[in-house]
Design an enzyme around this catalytic site. Structure first.
Site, mmCIF file in Angstrom:
data_model
loop_
_atom_site.group_PDB
_atom_site.id
_atom_site.type_symbol
_atom_site.label_atom_id
_atom_site.label_comp_id
_atom_site.label_asym_id
_atom_site.label_seq_id
_atom_site.Cartn_x
_atom_site.Cartn_y
_atom_site.Cartn_z
ATOM 1 N N ASP A 154 27.296 40.422 43.579
ATOM 2 C CA ASP A 154 28.187 39.696 44.745
ATOM 3 C C ASP A 154 28.072 40.511 46.078
ATOM 4 O OD1 ASP A 154 29.772 39.084 42.278
ATOM 5 O OD2 ASP A 154 30.790 37.637 43.910
ATOM 6 N N TRP A 214 38.746 52.587 44.773
ATOM 7 C CA TRP A 214 39.178 51.523 45.316
ATOM 8 C C TRP A 214 39.900 50.856 46.141
ATOM 9 C CZ3 TRP A 214 36.336 48.174 41.088
ATOM 10 C CH2 TRP A 214 36.316 47.520 41.384
ATOM 11 N N ASN A 272 28.158 35.633 43.629
ATOM 12 C CA ASN A 272 27.467 35.219 42.764
ATOM 13 C C ASN A 272 26.839 34.200 42.768
ATOM 14 O OD1 ASN A 272 29.194 35.946 41.578
ATOM 15 N ND2 ASN A 272 29.009 34.331 40.386
ATOM 16 N N TRP A 317 39.809 43.818 39.713
ATOM 17 C CA TRP A 317 39.651 44.330 38.296
ATOM 18 C C TRP A 317 39.179 45.425 38.180
ATOM 19 C CZ3 TRP A 317 33.262 42.923 38.888
ATOM 20 C CH2 TRP A 317 32.930 42.446 37.709
ATOM 21 N N ASP A 325 25.434 40.342 38.568
ATOM 22 C CA ASP A 325 26.560 40.052 38.692
ATOM 23 C C ASP A 325 26.555 40.934 39.848
ATOM 24 O OD1 ASP A 325 29.203 38.421 39.635
ATOM 25 O OD2 ASP A 325 30.166 40.282 38.561
ATOM 26 N N GLY A 351 35.906 31.786 43.155
ATOM 27 C CA GLY A 351 35.699 30.854 42.084
ATOM 28 C C GLY A 351 34.386 31.427 41.821
ATOM 29 N N GLY A 352 33.690 32.257 41.862
ATOM 30 C CA GLY A 352 32.449 32.765 41.791
ATOM 31 C C GLY A 352 31.978 32.318 40.225
ATOM 32 N N GLU A 353 33.193 33.101 39.433
ATOM 33 C CA GLU A 353 33.264 32.833 37.583
ATOM 34 C C GLU A 353 33.575 31.247 37.172
ATOM 35 O OE1 GLU A 353 33.707 36.042 39.778
ATOM 36 O OE2 GLU A 353 32.126 36.092 38.570
#
Lengths: 140, 619
Positions: free
Chosen positions: B346, B514, B302, B578, B344, B216-218
């Site tokens: 992280d 990825w 972040n 992402w 950003d 939930g960093g955003e």
């Protein structure tokens, strides 16, 4: 303002909407202005609000992702009314085979107050008037 | 309904509740800490012994990263550099879910366990019967949680211990299932989706506890790692990444950072006012454990809002490697890689524990490929910084990391803080995706080399002012991403020497890599690509030995196991995450000037959604 008022649940934003001159002006579908690649303040604000609230699902520059449809394509078919309806109320398409959730933004000031700007930005993209990437501002 | 809390009025109420809740949990925490230490001597050792033993059995794949050291290495050697060319798919399994499939299956005995993205179904498949479904668990979650997941509804896999399968659900519920029947044994709420708290990472079992982080960093959450007793789901300890010492479980005198005690209020003093409450530092990567040192290792994400001007200070302990006592959660040492993040970057990527020679000396090392483009080699006993070098030559935001202070030398030209709000800073490498995201690297103890999936993408970044609303994005920056100037490939798969800090070989890839890598004793390294190929390359040279196009793009991790005398390779495909969001339509700038090449870069021209497990063998 008049158009979207019926679909805003509750009165939460009503007061602030009334004080927003740009919302009150919108008699017709919101417009955008792109001149020599430079956009007006509203369109730029639309780009920014899009980045804050929509990008993470609809992909960069409204161009769609593995997660949510391209709004550049959608706005070729959706008018402002229909656009506002989906964004304010959201839309869930959750079945055994699909888990699509378009959140409702009716109570999100950052979106609800700037719906015209977001629409204008996406419409400019959809009409092919604006390239991918950050639009240029007059004061850049 | 999640949306009910977003009105200005109820938001205040929500805040009130939050504050109250922090207090309660703190009390609960200290009481439980006391209990915890009493319990450690009793039964709990059993689960630890079982897993510690099982992780050494190459025939099975008993934890998400293969072993506690996060090495993603297998001692199996039936599939070799010589015969991998003959590899072929032997069976496959559709998960019935379309979203991005990260993580990978576990293999315990004759049973394979795997989880899907939302709705987070769990399957137990019978390896004795061509993957027949032994049981299926279907959680019932409010789909509204999808609205607060940052970047697709991914789930990075389940964990096993003590006859149970542990699942981190999207809605922040941690569930323990009976591994034989799939029946729920217990479940516990680990967070509140109304505040944007969700779960995506795989739980990890250490001794008698199961550890889970929060995503939930955003959304401006207060990131944390939480440990629950595997027996009954009771809270054992909770360690926030940002906040007062008693919430972050720091001992001001004993918790060390680069050889010095951190002192009192080491986090609070690096935030303005109460900003730490929405300070981020979410925990969503892969956790490692060193049984000999009894330490768990993981990184934090972040700091809240991507607009650095709004949160002066170092914003500790976001972007940090934590080494915590497995029993109490108290931090032994910490190291912040990107103080006062402006991009950003992280710090959640996996910590790989490896005993290697660093500059000629044997070291109990921790090796970490950070989003910020630097690969760090630390002494994992005390957190001393040994090596920090760029693992993608494109990295430009900092020239180097100071070996004494551990701080990056930020280049003003690429500083979004120096640029200020409403200023577009151009050409920063890497992009917010990082030179590598969560997709885990692998390490071969045989070669002493790391094999790393990487991104090769740069960005423009423009911060702007935002305000915090519970459950709404707290981002405050727009960005556009593009390939490094003059280059076509968006990814590389590299071999890395963590002693010298040098790339040994590098295979360019059309798209970001990825997928989690797998190194094997057969001198083969495996990885997957976003356009859907499972690839096998020669460990020494990186030369491609085999490739097979699976039904969808691969963002899952490669595993291997033995069954009935045959070695198998297993991987989930199912594009998304992402990468799927950023690349489906190609990157900004791809179409300008590059023409046909730009169109060629659209991932959507290569692959479509759909979760499928593919299993390969050479026999």
């Amino acid at each position: 303002m008049i158009r979207i008022a019926p679909v805003i649940p509750a009165m939460v934003l009503a007061g602030s909407l009334l004080t927003m001159p740009d919302c009150a002006q919108a008699q017709n579908d919101p417009v955008y202005s792109v001149q020599n690649g430079i956009v007006d303040q509203h369109t730029f604000n639309g780009y920014r609000r899009y980045g804050e609230s929509c990008h993470r699902c609809h992909g960069p520059d409204g161009s769609g992702s593995s997660y949510a449809p391209s709004l550049v394509d959608s706005l070729k078919n959706l008018n402002y009314e229909q656009f506002a309806q989906v964004v304010i109320n959201g839309r869930q398409n959750v079945t055994t085979s699909s888990n699509n959730v378009m959140p409702s933004f009716g109570l999100t000031p950052d979106v609800a107050l700037y719906l015209d700007d977001i629409y204008g930005y996406l419409k400019a993209r959809s009409d092919g008037k604006l390239e991918r990437g950050r639009p240029k501002r007059a004061d850049d | 309904m999640i949306r009910n809390v977003c009105g200005p009025k109820s938001r205040m109420d929500q805040r009130g509740i939050n504050v109250a809740r922090f207090r309660t949990s703190l009390l609960g925490c200290s009481i439980l800490l006391g209990l915890g230490s009493a319990v450690v001597l009793g039964g709990p050792a059993a689960a630890n012994d079982e897993l510690t033993k099982l992780q050494g059995d190459a025939n099975q794949w008993v934890m998400p990263a293969g072993n506690y050291a996060n090495q993603r290495y297998s001692a199996l050697d039936k599939i070799t550099a010589d015969n991998v060319g003959k590899m072929h798919p032997v069976w496959s399994f559709s998960t019935g879910v379309l979203r991005g499939h990260e993580g990978g299956p576990l293999v315990i005995g004759n049973v394979m366990y795997l989880s899907t993205p939302f709705p987070n179904n769990v399957f137990a498949l019978d390896l004795n019967d061509n993957g027949k479904i032994l049981w299926k668990y279907e959680p019932h979650q409010d789909p509204a949680v999808i609205a607060v997941m940052c970047c697709d509804t991914v789930n990075r896999g389940v964990s096993y211990a003590d006859g149970k399968i542990f699942l981190s659900q999207a809605d922040a519920t941690l569930v323990a299932l009976d591994a034989k029947t799939g029946k729920e044994v217990w479940s516990v709420k680990n967070g509140d989706p109304a505040k944007g708290e969700t779960m995506t990472s795989a739980p990890v079992v250490v001794k008698d506890k199961v550890l889970v982080g929060i995503s939930g960093g955003e959304f401006g959450v207060q990131g944390r790692m939480t440990a629950y007793n595997i027996k009954d789901g009771k809270l054992a300890w909770k360690a926030y990444s940002v906040g007062p010492d008693d919430q972050i479980l720091f001992d001001p005198q004993k918790t060390m950072s680069l050889g010095h005690p951190v002192g009192a209020n080491s986090s609070l003093s690096t935030w303005q006012g109460e900003q730490w409450k929405n300070g981020g530092g979410s925990v969503w990567g892969w956790t490692a454990y060193d049984p000999a040192l009894n330490l768990v290792y993981y990184g934090s994400g972040n700091p809240g809002t991507w607009n650095p001007a709004q949160r002066p200070g170092d914003n500790k302990w976001s972007m940090t490697v934590f080494a915590r006592d497995a029993d109490t959660g108290v931090a032994k040492w910490v190291y912040q890689m990107t103080p006062h993040d402006e991009w950003d970057y992280d710090g959640v990527n996996e910590m790989i524990l490896a005993d290697i020679n660093v500059k000629g000396k044997p070291v109990k090392a921790l090796v970490h490929f950070d989003r910020n483009g630097f690969a760090y080699t630390l002494d994992r006993t005390n957190g001393d910084l040994l090596v920090a070098e760029k693992y993608d030559p494109a990295v430009n935001w900092a020239s180097h990391v100071d070996p004494e202070t551990g701080r990056p030398d930020v280049q003003k030209q690429y500083s979004t803080q120096a640029g200020g709000e409403d200023h577009n800073v151009k050409g920063i490498c890497p992009a917010a995706l990082g030179s590598k995201d969560q997709q885990p690297a692998s390490f071969s103890p045989k070669t002493g080399v790391f094999y790393v999936p990487t991104n090769h993408v740069c960005m423009d970044y423009e911060p702007f002012k935002v305000s915090y609303t519970a459950g709404q994005p707290f981002v405050g920056a727009t960005l556009s991403m593009f390939p490094p100037q003059g280059q076509q490939n968006l990814g590389n798969f590299i071999a890395w020497d963590a002693s010298q800090g040098k790339i040994l070989w590098s295979d360019p890839e059309t798209f970001s890599v990825w997928s989690g890598a797998l190194a094997t004793a057969g001198n083969v390294v495996f990885y997957g690509t976003l356009d859907g190929y499972l690839k096998a390359v020669d460990m020494k040279t990186g030369k491609e030995l085999y490739k097979y196009k699976t039904p969808s793009g691969i963002i899952g991790n490669i595993n291997t196991y033995m069954h009935d005398g045959h070695q198998y390779i297993a991987v989930l495909s199912g594009v998304g995450g992402w990468a799927g969001i950023g690349m489906a339509a190609g990157l900004a700038g791809d179409t300008e000037g590059l023409g046909a090449v730009g169109a060629y870069k659209q991932l959507s021209n290569y692959t479509q959604l759909g979760g499928v497990l593919s299993v390969f063998s050479v026999d």
